[in-house]
Design a protein around this motif. Structure first.
Motif, PDB file in Angstrom:
ATOM      1  N   LYS A 103       0.865  -1.191   0.000  1.00 26.71           N
ATOM      2  CA  LYS A 103       0.000   0.000   0.000  1.00 26.71           C
ATOM      3  C   LYS A 103       0.891   1.228   0.000  1.00 26.71           C
ATOM      4  O   LYS A 103       1.915   1.250   0.680  1.00 26.71           O
ATOM      5  N   SER A 105       1.252   5.480   0.599  1.00 30.61           N
ATOM      6  CA  SER A 105       0.660   6.601   1.332  1.00 30.61           C
ATOM      7  C   SER A 105       1.597   7.799   1.213  1.00 30.61           C
ATOM      8  O   SER A 105       2.674   7.824   1.802  1.00 30.61           O
ATOM      9  N   PHE A 131      -1.169  -0.170   8.711  1.00 29.33           N
ATOM     10  CA  PHE A 131      -1.441   1.185   8.216  1.00 29.33           C
ATOM     11  C   PHE A 131      -2.363   1.951   9.165  1.00 29.33           C
ATOM     12  O   PHE A 131      -2.102   3.116   9.497  1.00 29.33           O
ATOM     13  N   ASN A 135      -1.503   5.204  11.197  1.00 30.72           N
ATOM     14  CA  ASN A 135      -2.338   6.370  10.946  1.00 30.72           C
ATOM     15  C   ASN A 135      -2.776   7.020  12.262  1.00 30.72           C
ATOM     16  O   ASN A 135      -2.893   8.250  12.359  1.00 30.72           O
ATOM     17  N   GLU A 143       3.391   9.596   6.516  1.00 30.39           N
ATOM     18  CA  GLU A 143       4.369  10.036   5.532  1.00 30.39           C
ATOM     19  C   GLU A 143       5.759   9.979   6.157  1.00 30.39           C
ATOM     20  O   GLU A 143       5.908   9.805   7.366  1.00 30.39           O
TER      21      GLU A 143
END
Length: 212
Positions: A103, A105, A131, A135, A143
C-alpha cells in the motif's frame, strides 16, 4: 472421563474422494509419479514487513526467517520489489516465489511478505492493521517525515502485530491500546521517545551517505 469419539472409517472406494477432500493422497501405482504432498499449515505466516520511501530507500524493516540472511540480500530484494510495484495500481504482487501485499501513502510504500501459498487476505489484514495503527500514532500523517520522528512508536506497533513471523493481532484498536499500555508502563513521554529515536535517525542518515 468421557472417551473421545473415534473418527469413522471410510468404506471401500472412499480413498480417492477423501484424498480430493484434503486427506492423504492415495499411494501411487507402479510407474506413476507420486502425488504432491499438501503444504503443512504453519503459524509462521509472515516472512518480512518493510516500509520504503518513494525513492525505494528503507525506513523500517523486519525479516522473520532466513530467506534473505544478509543485509545486502535484503536491500536487493527490497529494491526489486519496489521497482516491480511502485508504478502499479495493484495491491498484490507475486515475486521470487513469494506473495507480497502493499500500500502506498503519500511518500511511503508499506509491504507485507509471505510465502507463495499464503492467503492474500491474511496478509492484507496485517497490512491494513499496520497502516491503520500508524495512521493513529502519526495523527493521520502517514508520511516519511512523521514516520522518522516516531520510529520507536512504529516499531512498537509492528511488534504488537507480528512476532517472529506469527500474526499476533489484526485489530488496530487492540494494537493501539497495547502500544499505549507499554508506553505508559515504561514511563515514556513524547520527549523521551524523540530522544531515543535520534540515534536511530542518525544511523539511518549515515546509511544513505555515498561512501557508506
Amino acid at each position: 472421563m468421557q472417551r473421545p469419539e473415534a473418527w469413522p472409517r471410510p468404506h471401500l472406494g472412499e480413498g480417492a474422494a477423501a484424498a480430493q477432500a484434503g486427506g492423504l493422497a492415495p499411494p501411487a501405482r507402479a510407474g506413476e509419479p507420486a502425488a504432491p504432498r499438501l503444504q503443512e499449515p504453519s503459524l509462521y505466516t509472515i516472512k518480512a514487513v518493510f516500509i520504503l520511501d518513494n525513492d525505494g530507500h528503507r525506513l523500517l524493516a523486519k525479516y522473520y526467517d532466513d530467506t534473505f540472511p544478509s543485509m545486502k540480500e535484503q536491500r536487493a530484494f527490497e529494491k526489486n520489489v519496489f521497482n516491480k510495484t511502485s508504478r502499479t495500481d495493484s495491491e498484490i504482487a507475486f515475486f521470487g516465489g513469494m506473495t507480497i501485499v502493499y500500500k502506498s501513502s503519500i511518500d511511503l510504500f508499506l509491504y507485507v511478505v509471505g510465502s507463495s501459498h499464503e492467503n492474500e487476505l491474511m496478509l492484507m489484514s496485517v497490512l491494513t492493521c499496520l497502516f491503520e495503527s500508524l495512521n493513529h500514532i502519526l495523527r493521520k500523517n502517514v508520511e516519511k517525515r512523521w514516520l522518522l520522528e516516531n520510529m520507536d512508536g512504529a516499531f512498537l506497533v509492528l511488534d504488537e502485530i507480528v512476532d517472529g513471523g506469527v500474526i499476533l493481532e489484526s485489530d488496530p484498536q487492540q494494537v493501539i491500546q497495547k502500544v499505549n499500555f507499554r508506553a505508559d508502563d515504561s514511563g515514556l513521554t513524547e520527549q523521551s521517545v524523540a530522544q531515543v529515536s535520534l540515534p536511530r535517525l542518525i544511523l539511518l542518515l549515515w546509511s544513505f551517505l555515498p561512501w557508506h
